[in-house]
Design an enzyme around this catalytic site. Sequence first.
Site, mmCIF file in Angstrom:
data_model
loop_
_atom_site.group_PDB
_atom_site.id
_atom_site.type_symbol
_atom_site.label_atom_id
_atom_site.label_comp_id
_atom_site.label_asym_id
_atom_site.label_seq_id
_atom_site.Cartn_x
_atom_site.Cartn_y
_atom_site.Cartn_z
ATOM 1 N N HIS A 130 0.845 -1.218 0.000
ATOM 2 C CA HIS A 130 0.000 0.000 0.000
ATOM 3 C C HIS A 130 0.863 1.244 0.000
ATOM 4 O O HIS A 130 0.960 1.927 1.010
ATOM 5 C CB HIS A 130 -0.904 -0.001 1.230
ATOM 6 C CG HIS A 130 -2.061 0.932 1.132
ATOM 7 N ND1 HIS A 130 -2.065 2.202 1.668
ATOM 8 C CD2 HIS A 130 -3.282 0.772 0.560
ATOM 9 C CE1 HIS A 130 -3.236 2.779 1.457
ATOM 10 N NE2 HIS A 130 -3.985 1.929 0.787
ATOM 11 N N ILE A 170 1.756 4.766 1.323
ATOM 12 C CA ILE A 170 0.763 5.610 1.969
ATOM 13 C C ILE A 170 0.169 4.818 3.133
ATOM 14 O O ILE A 170 -0.244 3.666 2.964
ATOM 15 C CB ILE A 170 -0.353 6.024 0.989
ATOM 16 C CG1 ILE A 170 0.241 6.867 -0.147
ATOM 17 C CG2 ILE A 170 -1.467 6.790 1.714
ATOM 18 C CD1 ILE A 170 -0.729 7.174 -1.260
ATOM 19 N N GLY A 227 -5.915 4.653 5.359
ATOM 20 C CA GLY A 227 -6.879 5.442 6.111
ATOM 21 C C GLY A 227 -7.516 4.676 7.257
ATOM 22 O O GLY A 227 -7.727 5.223 8.342
ATOM 23 N N VAL A 228 -7.832 3.403 7.022
ATOM 24 C CA VAL A 228 -8.459 2.624 8.100
ATOM 25 C C VAL A 228 -7.505 2.472 9.288
ATOM 26 O O VAL A 228 -7.948 2.388 10.434
ATOM 27 C CB VAL A 228 -8.959 1.245 7.619
ATOM 28 C CG1 VAL A 228 -10.093 1.406 6.634
ATOM 29 C CG2 VAL A 228 -7.849 0.406 7.041
ATOM 30 N N GLU A 273 -7.957 3.529 13.181
ATOM 31 C CA GLU A 273 -7.608 2.586 14.251
ATOM 32 C C GLU A 273 -6.631 3.212 15.235
ATOM 33 O O GLU A 273 -6.763 3.042 16.453
ATOM 34 C CB GLU A 273 -7.019 1.303 13.653
ATOM 35 C CG GLU A 273 -6.526 0.303 14.687
ATOM 36 C CD GLU A 273 -7.608 -0.325 15.552
ATOM 37 O OE1 GLU A 273 -7.268 -0.779 16.672
ATOM 38 O OE2 GLU A 273 -8.778 -0.376 15.130
#
Length: 154
Positions: A56, A62, A65-66, A70
């Site tokens: 990723h 990067i 986002g998740v 978290e």
Amino acid sequence: MTETAIPTVADIQLIKRILPHRYPFLLVDKVRDIVPMKSAVGIKNVTFNEPQFTGHFPDMPIFPGVQIIEAMAQTAAVMVGVSMDLADKNMLVYFMGVESCKFRRKVGPGDQMVMTVTTKRGGGKVWKFSARAEVEGELAAEAEFTAMMDFPKG
């Protein structure tokens, strides 16, 4: 008998005594400015050798986002754990919902995420928080989330 003061800072050792998460899913390195039951600031130092960057994305790493969400949630859980003296008590936390989430800036290796969480509702099993993550003073993400704290019995 003296009453022990609630710490305003949680280092990685205290964080590990509160959260069940471990590498590669322990996503907060330090929590500071803890105001019991109200707010805290979490620090996540993003490094290139984290496993998510192998996919990723390989040519432009990067931070997902998740995982930002978290990390903000882990900051909130540490704040609650410190506030309620839950170190070494096997607290578990479960997401119930994420709302009003927006991503504003990419986060990548070399960045330090500073996450501010504020309690909107809490005190029992179900808590609601608002949170924002910044890098170098620039907003990277913001969200509200609800979580259930599974407190130990006894």
